[in-house]
Design an enzyme around this catalytic site. Structure first.
Site, PDB file in Angstrom:
ATOM      1  N   ALA A  81       0.855  -1.192   0.000  1.00  0.00           N
ATOM      2  CA  ALA A  81       0.000   0.000   0.000  1.00  0.00           C
ATOM      3  C   ALA A  81       0.884   1.232   0.000  1.00  0.00           C
ATOM      4  N   THR A 132      -6.284  -1.071   8.254  1.00  0.00           N
ATOM      5  CA  THR A 132      -5.943  -0.116   9.311  1.00  0.00           C
ATOM      6  C   THR A 132      -7.166   0.298  10.133  1.00  0.00           C
ATOM      7  N   ASP A 133      -6.899   0.769  11.357  1.00  0.00           N
ATOM      8  CA  ASP A 133      -7.986   1.307  12.191  1.00  0.00           C
ATOM      9  C   ASP A 133      -8.471   2.663  11.668  1.00  0.00           C
ATOM     10  N   GLU A 134      -7.683   3.296  10.768  1.00  0.00           N
ATOM     11  CA  GLU A 134      -8.066   4.633  10.302  1.00  0.00           C
ATOM     12  C   GLU A 134      -9.350   4.623   9.481  1.00  0.00           C
ATOM     13  N   TYR A 158      -5.775   8.712   2.380  1.00  0.00           N
ATOM     14  CA  TYR A 158      -5.204   7.397   2.702  1.00  0.00           C
ATOM     15  C   TYR A 158      -6.283   6.469   3.269  1.00  0.00           C
ATOM     16  N   ALA A 160      -9.484   6.684   3.212  1.00  0.00           N
ATOM     17  CA  ALA A 160     -10.573   6.420   2.265  1.00  0.00           C
ATOM     18  C   ALA A 160     -10.148   5.345   1.261  1.00  0.00           C
ATOM     19  N   LYS A 162      -7.937   2.974   1.785  1.00  0.00           N
ATOM     20  CA  LYS A 162      -7.902   1.679   2.482  1.00  0.00           C
ATOM     21  C   LYS A 162      -9.326   1.166   2.707  1.00  0.00           C
ATOM     22  N   LYS A 197       7.622   8.544   9.647  1.00  0.00           N
ATOM     23  CA  LYS A 197       6.551   8.305  10.607  1.00  0.00           C
ATOM     24  C   LYS A 197       6.981   8.813  11.990  1.00  0.00           C
ATOM     25  N   PRO A 213       9.136  17.946  15.307  1.00  0.00           N
ATOM     26  CA  PRO A 213       7.905  18.660  14.942  1.00  0.00           C
ATOM     27  C   PRO A 213       6.632  17.946  15.415  1.00  0.00           C
ATOM     28  N   VAL A 214       5.988  18.524  16.420  1.00  0.00           N
ATOM     29  CA  VAL A 214       4.736  17.960  16.944  1.00  0.00           C
ATOM     30  C   VAL A 214       3.584  18.730  16.305  1.00  0.00           C
ATOM     31  N   PRO A 291      -3.924  18.774   8.137  1.00  0.00           N
ATOM     32  CA  PRO A 291      -5.326  19.041   7.776  1.00  0.00           C
ATOM     33  C   PRO A 291      -6.199  17.810   8.018  1.00  0.00           C
TER      34      PRO A 291
HETATM   35  P1  NAD Z   1       5.202   0.851   4.043  1.00  0.00           P
HETATM   36  O1  NAD Z   1       4.869   2.112   3.349  1.00  0.00           O
HETATM   37  O2  NAD Z   1       6.371   0.820   4.985  1.00  0.00           O
HETATM   38  O3  NAD Z   1       5.479  -0.313   2.952  1.00  0.00           O
HETATM   39  C1  NAD Z   1       4.648  -0.501   1.846  1.00  0.00           C
HETATM   40  C2  NAD Z   1       5.369  -1.463   0.892  1.00  0.00           C
HETATM   41  O4  NAD Z   1       4.495  -1.691  -0.216  1.00  0.00           O
HETATM   42  C3  NAD Z   1       6.670  -0.903   0.332  1.00  0.00           C
HETATM   43  O5  NAD Z   1       7.675  -1.880   0.362  1.00  0.00           O
HETATM   44  C4  NAD Z   1       6.313  -0.526  -1.108  1.00  0.00           C
HETATM   45  O6  NAD Z   1       7.415  -0.631  -2.003  1.00  0.00           O
HETATM   46  C5  NAD Z   1       5.242  -1.560  -1.420  1.00  0.00           C
HETATM   47  N1  NAD Z   1       4.315  -1.101  -2.477  1.00  0.00           N
HETATM   48  C6  NAD Z   1       3.704   0.104  -2.600  1.00  0.00           C
HETATM   49  N2  NAD Z   1       2.943   0.129  -3.706  1.00  0.00           N
HETATM   50  C7  NAD Z   1       3.038  -1.097  -4.274  1.00  0.00           C
HETATM   51  C8  NAD Z   1       2.459  -1.687  -5.430  1.00  0.00           C
HETATM   52  N3  NAD Z   1       1.630  -1.002  -6.231  1.00  0.00           N
HETATM   53  N4  NAD Z   1       2.766  -2.972  -5.724  1.00  0.00           N
HETATM   54  C9  NAD Z   1       3.624  -3.673  -4.934  1.00  0.00           C
HETATM   55  N5  NAD Z   1       4.209  -3.158  -3.842  1.00  0.00           N
HETATM   56  C10 NAD Z   1       3.914  -1.876  -3.503  1.00  0.00           C
HETATM   57  O7  NAD Z   1       3.870   0.386   4.757  1.00  0.00           O
HETATM   58  P2  NAD Z   1       3.687  -0.413   6.137  1.00  0.00           P
HETATM   59  O8  NAD Z   1       3.702   0.561   7.241  1.00  0.00           O
HETATM   60  O9  NAD Z   1       4.610  -1.557   6.156  1.00  0.00           O
HETATM   61  O10 NAD Z   1       2.177  -0.909   5.966  1.00  0.00           O
HETATM   62  C11 NAD Z   1       1.882  -2.186   5.434  1.00  0.00           C
HETATM   63  C12 NAD Z   1       0.384  -2.363   5.388  1.00  0.00           C
HETATM   64  O11 NAD Z   1      -0.156  -2.250   6.697  1.00  0.00           O
HETATM   65  C13 NAD Z   1      -0.339  -1.301   4.544  1.00  0.00           C
HETATM   66  O12 NAD Z   1      -1.385  -1.934   3.858  1.00  0.00           O
HETATM   67  C14 NAD Z   1      -0.862  -0.317   5.570  1.00  0.00           C
HETATM   68  O13 NAD Z   1      -2.030   0.330   5.100  1.00  0.00           O
HETATM   69  C15 NAD Z   1      -1.165  -1.243   6.724  1.00  0.00           C
HETATM   70  N6  NAD Z   1      -1.105  -0.641   8.065  1.00  0.00           N
HETATM   71  C16 NAD Z   1       0.032  -0.004   8.492  1.00  0.00           C
HETATM   72  C17 NAD Z   1       0.084   0.495   9.792  1.00  0.00           C
HETATM   73  C18 NAD Z   1       1.311   1.189  10.339  1.00  0.00           C
HETATM   74  O14 NAD Z   1       1.269   1.675  11.454  1.00  0.00           O
HETATM   75  N7  NAD Z   1       2.421   1.225   9.613  1.00  0.00           N
HETATM   76  C19 NAD Z   1      -1.016   0.357  10.628  1.00  0.00           C
HETATM   77  C20 NAD Z   1      -2.166  -0.253  10.133  1.00  0.00           C
HETATM   78  C21 NAD Z   1      -2.193  -0.775   8.864  1.00  0.00           C
HETATM   79  O1  DAU Z   2      -3.505   3.997  12.661  1.00  0.00           O
HETATM   80  C1  DAU Z   2      -2.837   3.218  11.728  1.00  0.00           C
HETATM   81  C2  DAU Z   2      -2.068   4.099  10.767  1.00  0.00           C
HETATM   82  O2  DAU Z   2      -0.930   4.579  11.472  1.00  0.00           O
HETATM   83  C3  DAU Z   2      -1.632   3.372   9.503  1.00  0.00           C
HETATM   84  O3  DAU Z   2      -2.768   2.943   8.788  1.00  0.00           O
HETATM   85  C4  DAU Z   2      -0.759   4.283   8.628  1.00  0.00           C
HETATM   86  O4  DAU Z   2      -0.283   3.560   7.511  1.00  0.00           O
HETATM   87  C5  DAU Z   2       0.419   4.748   9.458  1.00  0.00           C
HETATM   88  O5  DAU Z   2       1.204   5.644   8.719  1.00  0.00           O
HETATM   89  C6  DAU Z   2      -0.060   5.411  10.750  1.00  0.00           C
HETATM   90  O6  DAU Z   2      -0.734   6.650  10.431  1.00  0.00           O
HETATM   91  P1  DAU Z   2      -0.555   7.957  11.352  1.00  0.00           P
HETATM   92  O7  DAU Z   2      -0.922   9.151  10.582  1.00  0.00           O
HETATM   93  O8  DAU Z   2      -1.213   7.762  12.674  1.00  0.00           O
HETATM   94  O9  DAU Z   2       1.042   7.862  11.600  1.00  0.00           O
HETATM   95  P2  DAU Z   2       2.170   9.005  11.666  1.00  0.00           P
HETATM   96  O10 DAU Z   2       3.403   8.339  12.195  1.00  0.00           O
HETATM   97  O11 DAU Z   2       2.275   9.753  10.392  1.00  0.00           O
HETATM   98  O12 DAU Z   2       1.602   9.976  12.764  1.00  0.00           O
HETATM   99  C7  DAU Z   2       1.322   9.530  14.071  1.00  0.00           C
HETATM  100  C8  DAU Z   2       0.761  10.715  14.831  1.00  0.00           C
HETATM  101  O13 DAU Z   2       1.814  11.664  15.038  1.00  0.00           O
HETATM  102  C9  DAU Z   2      -0.322  11.464  14.085  1.00  0.00           C
HETATM  103  O14 DAU Z   2      -1.276  11.950  15.032  1.00  0.00           O
HETATM  104  C10 DAU Z   2       0.407  12.636  13.442  1.00  0.00           C
HETATM  105  C11 DAU Z   2       1.516  12.934  14.440  1.00  0.00           C
HETATM  106  N1  DAU Z   2       2.772  13.438  13.870  1.00  0.00           N
HETATM  107  C12 DAU Z   2       3.347  12.765  12.838  1.00  0.00           C
HETATM  108  C13 DAU Z   2       4.526  13.184  12.288  1.00  0.00           C
HETATM  109  C14 DAU Z   2       5.166  12.439  11.115  1.00  0.00           C
HETATM  110  C15 DAU Z   2       3.388  14.560  14.407  1.00  0.00           C
HETATM  111  O15 DAU Z   2       2.871  15.164  15.370  1.00  0.00           O
HETATM  112  N2  DAU Z   2       4.563  14.981  13.874  1.00  0.00           N
HETATM  113  C16 DAU Z   2       5.160  14.347  12.818  1.00  0.00           C
HETATM  114  O16 DAU Z   2       6.232  14.806  12.350  1.00  0.00           O
END
Ligand code: NAD
Ligand code: DAU
Length: 353
Positions: A81, A132-134, A158, A160, A162, A197, A213-214, A291
């Protein structure tokens, strides 16, 4: 043999390493290697004959059909994804292409493959979709955590995208009888997390002396799950999940972002004190909010615990300590991501199919 997609990403990469540590069953890893795909994460299994890596797109139906016919996997696990919410706000198109259109093509290939299977192979086949829970949207401060019955209210491009993919997966079960399983999990953290992240960004920026950056007031709540616990949940759902069901996966670790950042600063203060003796917390900077920022996510993981006997092993305290230590121990992995050198692995180590 199982086929996983997105196995060079954060969760998929951890899953590949975990799977090969626990199983002898080979794994076919299809990954497009976008900016988020990093083969250095898989360096330990580079010469392992149980791991077959193919660079390619889940939306490439010809490639996927050929791989299915050649390797005859017993399951497809869809991790691939576009995953970063901020990127989806600035450029949603790739999210639509991979998360919706790509998943659609993957489902079509899986349906054709499944229809051609017979007997025990057909009985055993599974399509597991990682979500995802989102998709559930945002929670009020006192609202109960998301159960699997919570209605879908995605708020970012994102989430939407998923949500759309989850609906397609559900429809392929309902309409065509494809044996699907869906997992919806909360925020993962741990080794090999791309430093865009929150958690890895804060660790890496702190060590580099940069601002932390928060977004907004930092009181947004996320529910944290150590990535290896997520991997064990996926293995369990694959093994014992009921067809057509969805399972929420979470670690019971709701925390405001600002608390996470302070925890990271405290750990770094102990493990790698700043040269000037002051706290890394001095680098915290409040910046403009994201946003449409969802205020709170929380996962009710009772169903997977009750029905499949899965529980997370790590508490947030143990998981975050391991994570900070991992980043301190792997400066080269981080440096190669930051310099872009990790992209060179593709041409150096693998030939394209
Ligand atoms: P990530 O962005 O670290 O990795 C995504 C991987 O998918 C990458 O290796 C990328 O090269 C590959 N990819 C992207 N587009 C592709 C395509 N069209 N065909 C083949 N490969 C492709 O993501 P992640 O954090 O490892 O998340 C993995 C899955 O878990 C996703 O589906 C994400 O929505 C879900 N998820 C992630 C989190 C989180 O906190 N990271 C939480 C809940 C759900
Ligand atoms: O809830 C599951 C989701 O968690 C996954 O589906 C997504 O793939 C994954 O990226 C993650 O999404 P978030 O938006 O929650 O993750 P992120 O690490 O981008 O942000 C976590 C929280 O921290 C969010 O409230 C935004 C905030 N944040 C993030 C960044 C990068 C900051 O305050 N400062 C930052 O620089």
């Amino acid at each position: 043999m199982i086929l996983i997609t997105g196995g060079a990403g954060f969760i998929g990469g951890n899953f590949v390493l975990d799977w090969l540590a626990q199983h002898n069953e080979p794994i076919l890893n299809l990954d497009k290697l976008t900016y988020a795909g990093n083969l250095e994460t898989l360096a330990a299994v580079q010469d392992d004959p149980r791991h077959i890596f193919v660079q390619g797109d889940i939306g490439d139906a010809q490639l996927v059909s050929r791989l299915l016919a050649e390797h005859q996997p017993r399951a497809i696990l869809n991790f691939a994804a576009e995953s970063h919410v901020d990127r989806s706000i600035h450029g949603p198109e790739d999210f639509i292409q991979t998360n919706i259109v790509g998943t659609f093509h993957l489902l079509e290939c899986a349906r054709a493959y499944y229809n051609g299977l017979q007997g025990q192979a057909k009985e055993a086949f599974r399509f597991l979709h990682v979500s995802t829970d989102e998709v559930y949207g945002t929670l009020a401060p006192d609202a109960p955590a998301f159960t699997e019955q919570h209605r879908y209210e995605p708020n970012s491009p994102y989430s939407a995208s998923k949500a759309a993919s989850d609906h397609l997966v559900r429809a392929y079960h309902h309409t065509y009888g494809l044996p699907v399983l869906t997992t919806n999990c909360s925020n993962n953290y741990g080794p090999y997390h791309f430093p865009e992240k929150l958690i890895p960004l804060m660790i890496v920026n702190a060590l580099a002396g940069k601002p932390l950056p928060v977004y907004g007031d930092g009181m947004q709540v996320r529910d944290w799950l150590y990535v290896k616990d997520h991997c064990s949940a996926i293995r369990r759902v694959l093994e014992a999940g009921q067809l057509g069901e969805t399972y929420n996966v979470g670690g019971w670790n709701e925390k405001p972002n600002i608390d996470i950042v302070h925890t990271i600063c405290r750990l770094l203060d102990q493990l790698r004190p700043r040269a000037d003796g002051r706290s890394y917390a001095e680098q915290i900077t409040h910046v403009t909010d994201r946003p449409g920022h969802d205020r709170r996510y929380a996962i009710d993981a009772h169903k997977i615990e009750r029905e499949l006997g899965w529980k997370p092993v790590e508490t947030f305290d143990t998981g975050i300590a391991k994570t900070v230590q991992w980043y301190l121990d792997h400066p080269q992995w981080v440096a190669n991501v930051q310099s872009g050198a990790y992209r060179e692995w593709v041409s150096k180590q693998y030939t394209q199919e």
